[in-house]
Design a protein around this motif. Structure first.
Motif, PDB file in Angstrom:
ATOM      1  N   GLN A  73       0.835  -1.204   0.000  1.00  0.00           N
ATOM      2  CA  GLN A  73       0.000   0.000   0.000  1.00  0.00           C
ATOM      3  C   GLN A  73       0.871   1.255   0.000  1.00  0.00           C
ATOM      4  N   VAL A  74       1.954   1.239   0.773  1.00  0.00           N
ATOM      5  CA  VAL A  74       2.865   2.390   0.800  1.00  0.00           C
ATOM      6  C   VAL A  74       3.470   2.622  -0.576  1.00  0.00           C
ATOM      7  N   ARG A  75       3.894   1.546  -1.227  1.00  0.00           N
ATOM      8  CA  ARG A  75       4.487   1.692  -2.556  1.00  0.00           C
ATOM      9  C   ARG A  75       3.503   2.298  -3.544  1.00  0.00           C
ATOM     10  N   GLY A 438      18.265  -0.332   2.603  1.00  0.00           N
ATOM     11  CA  GLY A 438      16.928  -0.696   3.072  1.00  0.00           C
ATOM     12  C   GLY A 438      16.180   0.471   3.652  1.00  0.00           C
ATOM     13  N   THR A 439      16.363   1.657   3.092  1.00  0.00           N
ATOM     14  CA  THR A 439      15.695   2.860   3.604  1.00  0.00           C
ATOM     15  C   THR A 439      14.182   2.653   3.715  1.00  0.00           C
ATOM     16  N   LEU A 440      13.644   3.044   4.862  1.00  0.00           N
ATOM     17  CA  LEU A 440      12.210   2.894   5.114  1.00  0.00           C
ATOM     18  C   LEU A 440      11.459   4.109   4.580  1.00  0.00           C
ATOM     19  N   GLN A 441      10.266   3.862   4.086  1.00  0.00           N
ATOM     20  CA  GLN A 441       9.376   4.939   3.666  1.00  0.00           C
ATOM     21  C   GLN A 441       8.141   4.909   4.555  1.00  0.00           C
ATOM     22  N   ILE A 442       7.921   6.011   5.251  1.00  0.00           N
ATOM     23  CA  ILE A 442       6.811   6.100   6.199  1.00  0.00           C
ATOM     24  C   ILE A 442       5.856   7.179   5.707  1.00  0.00           C
ATOM     25  N   LEU A 443       4.633   6.788   5.426  1.00  0.00           N
ATOM     26  CA  LEU A 443       3.609   7.727   4.981  1.00  0.00           C
ATOM     27  C   LEU A 443       2.666   8.024   6.136  1.00  0.00           C
ATOM     28  N   THR A 444       2.361   9.301   6.296  1.00  0.00           N
ATOM     29  CA  THR A 444       1.491   9.720   7.386  1.00  0.00           C
ATOM     30  C   THR A 444       0.691  10.942   6.950  1.00  0.00           C
ATOM     31  N   PRO A 445      -0.510  11.140   7.472  1.00  0.00           N
ATOM     32  CA  PRO A 445      -1.202  12.398   7.204  1.00  0.00           C
ATOM     33  C   PRO A 445      -0.331  13.566   7.653  1.00  0.00           C
ATOM     34  N   GLN A 481      11.441   9.507   5.174  1.00  0.00           N
ATOM     35  CA  GLN A 481      12.353   8.418   4.834  1.00  0.00           C
ATOM     36  C   GLN A 481      13.385   8.276   5.953  1.00  0.00           C
ATOM     37  N   ALA A 482      13.550   7.038   6.412  1.00  0.00           N
ATOM     38  CA  ALA A 482      14.435   6.778   7.541  1.00  0.00           C
ATOM     39  C   ALA A 482      15.413   5.670   7.187  1.00  0.00           C
ATOM     40  N   VAL A 483      16.679   5.882   7.541  1.00  0.00           N
ATOM     41  CA  VAL A 483      17.721   4.878   7.294  1.00  0.00           C
ATOM     42  C   VAL A 483      17.890   4.036   8.556  1.00  0.00           C
ATOM     43  N   PRO A 484      17.583   2.733   8.489  1.00  0.00           N
ATOM     44  CA  PRO A 484      17.772   1.898   9.680  1.00  0.00           C
ATOM     45  C   PRO A 484      19.254   1.638   9.931  1.00  0.00           C
ATOM     46  N   SER A 485      19.579   1.248  11.124  1.00  0.00           N
ATOM     47  CA  SER A 485      20.979   0.959  11.443  1.00  0.00           C
ATOM     48  C   SER A 485      21.371  -0.449  11.029  1.00  0.00           C
ATOM     49  N   ALA A 486      20.401  -1.317  10.728  1.00  0.00           N
ATOM     50  CA  ALA A 486      20.687  -2.714  10.380  1.00  0.00           C
ATOM     51  C   ALA A 486      20.641  -2.918   8.869  1.00  0.00           C
ATOM     52  N   ASP A 487      21.473  -3.830   8.389  1.00  0.00           N
ATOM     53  CA  ASP A 487      21.453  -4.232   6.988  1.00  0.00           C
ATOM     54  C   ASP A 487      20.079  -4.816   6.658  1.00  0.00           C
ATOM     55  N   PRO A 488      19.602  -4.665   5.407  1.00  0.00           N
ATOM     56  CA  PRO A 488      18.271  -5.180   5.057  1.00  0.00           C
ATOM     57  C   PRO A 488      18.088  -6.671   5.317  1.00  0.00           C
ATOM     58  N   SER A 489      19.169  -7.447   5.277  1.00  0.00           N
ATOM     59  CA  SER A 489      19.037  -8.884   5.515  1.00  0.00           C
ATOM     60  C   SER A 489      19.254  -9.263   6.974  1.00  0.00           C
ATOM     61  N   GLN A 509       1.959   4.548   8.008  1.00  0.00           N
ATOM     62  CA  GLN A 509       2.200   3.271   7.334  1.00  0.00           C
ATOM     63  C   GLN A 509       3.692   3.157   7.017  1.00  0.00           C
ATOM     64  N   VAL A 510       4.263   1.979   7.289  1.00  0.00           N
ATOM     65  CA  VAL A 510       5.698   1.769   7.100  1.00  0.00           C
ATOM     66  C   VAL A 510       5.901   0.850   5.903  1.00  0.00           C
ATOM     67  N   GLY A 511       6.733   1.300   4.964  1.00  0.00           N
ATOM     68  CA  GLY A 511       7.018   0.509   3.775  1.00  0.00           C
ATOM     69  C   GLY A 511       8.459   0.665   3.338  1.00  0.00           C
ATOM     70  N   GLY A 512       8.706   0.347   2.076  1.00  0.00           N
ATOM     71  CA  GLY A 512      10.059   0.327   1.538  1.00  0.00           C
ATOM     72  C   GLY A 512      10.367  -1.055   0.990  1.00  0.00           C
ATOM     73  N   ALA A 513      11.379  -1.148   0.134  1.00  0.00           N
ATOM     74  CA  ALA A 513      11.689  -2.422  -0.523  1.00  0.00           C
ATOM     75  C   ALA A 513      11.996  -3.519   0.484  1.00  0.00           C
ATOM     76  N   ALA A 514      12.813  -3.205   1.497  1.00  0.00           N
ATOM     77  CA  ALA A 514      13.162  -4.220   2.492  1.00  0.00           C
ATOM     78  C   ALA A 514      11.941  -4.655   3.295  1.00  0.00           C
ATOM     79  N   VAL A 515      11.035  -3.719   3.554  1.00  0.00           N
ATOM     80  CA  VAL A 515       9.830  -4.044   4.315  1.00  0.00           C
ATOM     81  C   VAL A 515       8.893  -4.923   3.481  1.00  0.00           C
TER      82      VAL A 515
END
Length: 719
Positions: A73-75, A438-445, A481-489, A509-515
């Motif tokens: 849904q985020v994508r 693995g950057t996260l994409q967070i959508l919010t109102p 957009q948030a960069v996590p500290s952990a590798d995507p795997s 809503q939290v999304g992104g390729a790794a998610v």
């Protein structure tokens, strides 16, 4: 075939005057109308085969997602409201031995931007931005090429653009396309090429085994007739199916594999029976009728069990899995159709010439049985525990490790090192941190954006947060957009995502390729027990209808499960624990790829049910004729053992060639399926199941009266 119910009759009962059943009549018609059958198949192959050359270029490269999940849904929202800045967007990483602000590097960035903007599938290009997509040392920058098309088209765009982009490298500046779409493109290409190469390597081995199994060069060519007909028709059908629903490129590989497997199985079973019937009758038409009423019926029911087993995969809401299952099912339908029409027509015309160019080896008995396998069946009958107990212990020992099996979506290491997506992935990590790919994409109102941004920035699993971006179309959405500290795997990423979804406002809503990978893995974990349960229940019900006896149907189902568990136990030892990794040439990931349990289980069970139907339908035929459990068990081994052994030998040879390929996923598939077929044929069908028939005796074939009134009346004895 539905027939009047009768008690088991003596072996010498005459059936010469009995009219053929439905499949016998179909076989007789096909034999006496060879030209019509050939013309109809040629038309079908010509019409569908005309689309076959487009199969590789037309089929979808994406679809590895859980439809309806939060990340998908985020994508979709990101693509619609944020200029294509979705997980399917392309990332172009420019690295240099000097700051990217240098004129030479800027010239390369300008050329890359122009190249991207000229592609209609790119919605727009976002230039590198200080503090976001330019590294701290200034020597790396990322161009974001927005997704202006669907995920499958973006994979094709990645395939088209990655080489021209790489060609811009030079003078100390390196350009690599990366991101989810590029990775799936590289992944599909590497694995598709490896599987095609393995299949080509396996053909000489397959032909040798076929000649030895059939004992005749002419007969050995019959499986190729079915395989070619099934492949040509299913390839074109896949292209047409792709116009209705995106169909994964992997569907073609698996369709080819099953067309070959079933073409060999079905041809072996029918040719062996046809030869025996021809020796008795001397009339090819009568031989075909008898063959179709016995072995043909078993083949039809076997094909149905394969289709039912694979249909359970449709319960997984992932386009790639559903389309792969549909691809295999199409191949099964066409091969089955050719087996029940084209093969009997050709056998009827060949007659005794089916034995042309025979080899002076492994000549069958006068009734079509194998003397060697008949002797083996008699030995099992005399000494059931001597052979049954060791076989059971081996299966249980191999199945035990499955308890600790772990699964996860594959890491970037499954992509070859020299490929664009992996080189870009490494460059992004080096310049921006381990979690940057693995950057996260967070959508919010937008109203909740300040609070959401503060919570994300303060989370322990987040290394950095980019400034919130408000949608320009007035949708009222903001992307963080948030960069996590952990590798995507890294398994820690799953914990970070779960915590964010729990702690952030419900509107976020939290999304992104790794998610998307994590959501797909969760869906697979949730659906695997359901798929396995459905496969087992449907498999049992089909065996019950086919064999008319609940105990023998249960034995067939349970033994299938035991061989499957043994294969996955071996997979855990090899791919998770790394035993034999050096021999097979791979670095273990510490888990089995996430799609293996659900998809490979359905495939293994389908193949195992194929052999089960062959063995037990033959046993039931002998039991119907004699009423003797001994004749049923020994006759089943004598008449179908050679078929099962030869068909399994071909499949093991084909699957183990995949184990020698470069990429990891084909290795997993080759070893898991190869071990499964080996265990199923060698220990289950040719030892354990006959031993269980010996131990259960008449009880195996007993049908309660209330069940007789419910079930259709299916017999396998001729007449």
């Amino acid at each position: 075939m539905l027939t009047a119910r009768s008690a088991p009759r003596p072996a010498d009962a005459s059936t010469a005057g009995a009219p053929p059943g439905a499949l016998g009549r179909l076989g007789t018609w096909a034999t006496t109308h060879l030209r019509v059958v050939l013309v109809l198949w040629l038309i079908l192959i010509a019409v569908l085969g005309a689309f076959a050359p487009k199969v590789t270029s037309s089929l979808a490269g994406a679809g590895w997602q859980a439809n309806g999940s939060e990340s998908v849904q985020v994508r979709e929202l990101a693509q619609r409201h944020f200029g294509g800045n979705a997980s399917s967007a392309l990332q172009v990483v420019v690295t240099a031995d000097r700051p990217v602000s240098d004129p030479a590097a800027q010239k390369v960035i300008a050329k890359a931007t122009d190249l991207l903007e000229r592609d209609p599938r790119i919605s727009g290009v976002v230039a590198p931005q200080q503090g976001a997509t330019i590294s701290r040392d200034g020597k790396a920058a990322i161009l974001l090429a927005g997704a202006g098309a669907g995920p499958n088209d973006m994979v094709r765009a990645a395939d088209d653009l990655k080489k021209p982009l790489a060609a811009l490298s030079g003078g100390g500046v390196t350009v690599n396309a990366t991101g989810s779409s590029v990775m799936w493109g590289d992944f599909n290409t590497a694995n598709h090429d490896a599987m095609m190469h393995s299949e080509m390597v396996s053909w000489p081995v397959t032909m040798v085994i076929l000649v030895l199994a059939f004992g005749s060069l002419v007969a050995a060519g019959l499986p190729l007739l079915l395989t070619i007909a099934g492949l040509a028709a299913s390839s074109g059908a896949l292209v047409l199916l792709n116009h209705l629903t995106p169909t994964s490129i992997w569907a073609m590989n698996f369709a080819m594999m099953f067309a070959l497997a079933l073409g060999i199985d079905y041809a072996l079973f029918l040719v062996v029976r046809f030869r025996a019937a021809l020796a008795r009758h001397g009339d090819p038409v009568k031989a075909v009728a008898e063959t179709m009423d016995t072995a043909g019926k078993a083949v039809a029911l076997s094909g149905l069990t394969v289709l039912v087993s694979l249909s359970a995969v449709m319960l997984v809401p992932a386009p790639a899995f559903r389309s792969m299952a549909l691809g295999i099912m199409l191949a099964v339908v066409f091969v089955l159709g050719a087996t029940l029409t084209l093969l009997p027509a050709v056998l009827g015309r060949l007659g005794k010439r089916v034995n042309a160019a025979s080899l002076p080896i492994a000549r069958p008995g006068g009734d079509g049985s194998s003397p060697r396998f008949t002797a083996w069946g008699e030995r099992l009958w005399r000494h059931p525990f001597r052979y049954g107990v060791p076989a059971l212990l081996v299966l249980v020992a191999l199945a035990a490790p499955v308890i600790g099996l772990r699964t996860a979506m594959p890491s970037i290491t499954v992509v070859p090192e020299g490929d664009s997506s992996r080189a870009g992935y490494v460059a992004v990590q080096k310049a921006f941190g381990d979690g940057a790919p693995g950057t996260l994409q967070i959508l919010t109102p937008t109203a909740d954006a300040p609070q959401t941004a503060r919570q994300v920035a303060g989370h322990g699993g987040i290394a950095g947060v980019m400034p919130p971006v408000q949608a320009a179309d007035g949708s009222g959405l903001t992307m963080i957009q948030a960069v996590p500290s952990a590798d995507p795997s890294d398994p820690a990423l799953a914990g970070t995502v779960d915590a964010l979804r729990h702690d952030l406002p419900a509107s976020a809503q939290v999304g992104g390729a790794a998610v998307e990978n994590l959501d797909l893995q969760k869906t697979l974990n949730d659906k695997t027990p359901l798929v396995m349960g459905v496969v087992l229940v449907l498999g049992f019900l089909l065996l019950l209808v086919t064999l008319q006896a609940p105990l023998v149907a249960l034995l067939g189902t349970v033994t299938n499960l035991l061989a499957t568990a043994g294969a996955f136990g071996a997979a855990r030892l090899i791919f998770q624990d790394g035993h034999g990794a050096g021999l097979f040439g791979f670095t273990p990931q510490g888990f089995l790829d996430g799609w293996a349990p659900v998809f490979f289980f359905a495939m293994i069970f389908a193949i195992a049910m194929d052999y089960t139907v062959f063995l037990l339908s033959t046993a039931k035929e002998h039991y119907e004729r004699t009423g003797e459990p001994r004749a049923a068990a020994i006759g089943a081994i004598g008449h179908s053992g050679r078929v099962i052994f030869a068909a399994a030998a071909v499949m093991v040879a084909v699957f183990f060639t995949f184990a020698l390929s470069g990429p990891l996923p084909p290795k997993e598939m080759g070893i898991v399926l190869g071990v499964a077929v080996l265990l199923d044929a060698a220990l289950v069908r040719l030892i354990l199941l006959p031993v269980l028939l010996r131990l259960t005796g008449r009880a195996a074939w007993h049908t309660p009266r209330w069940l007789k009134r419910i079930l259709p009346d299916i017999h396998f004895s001729h007449g």
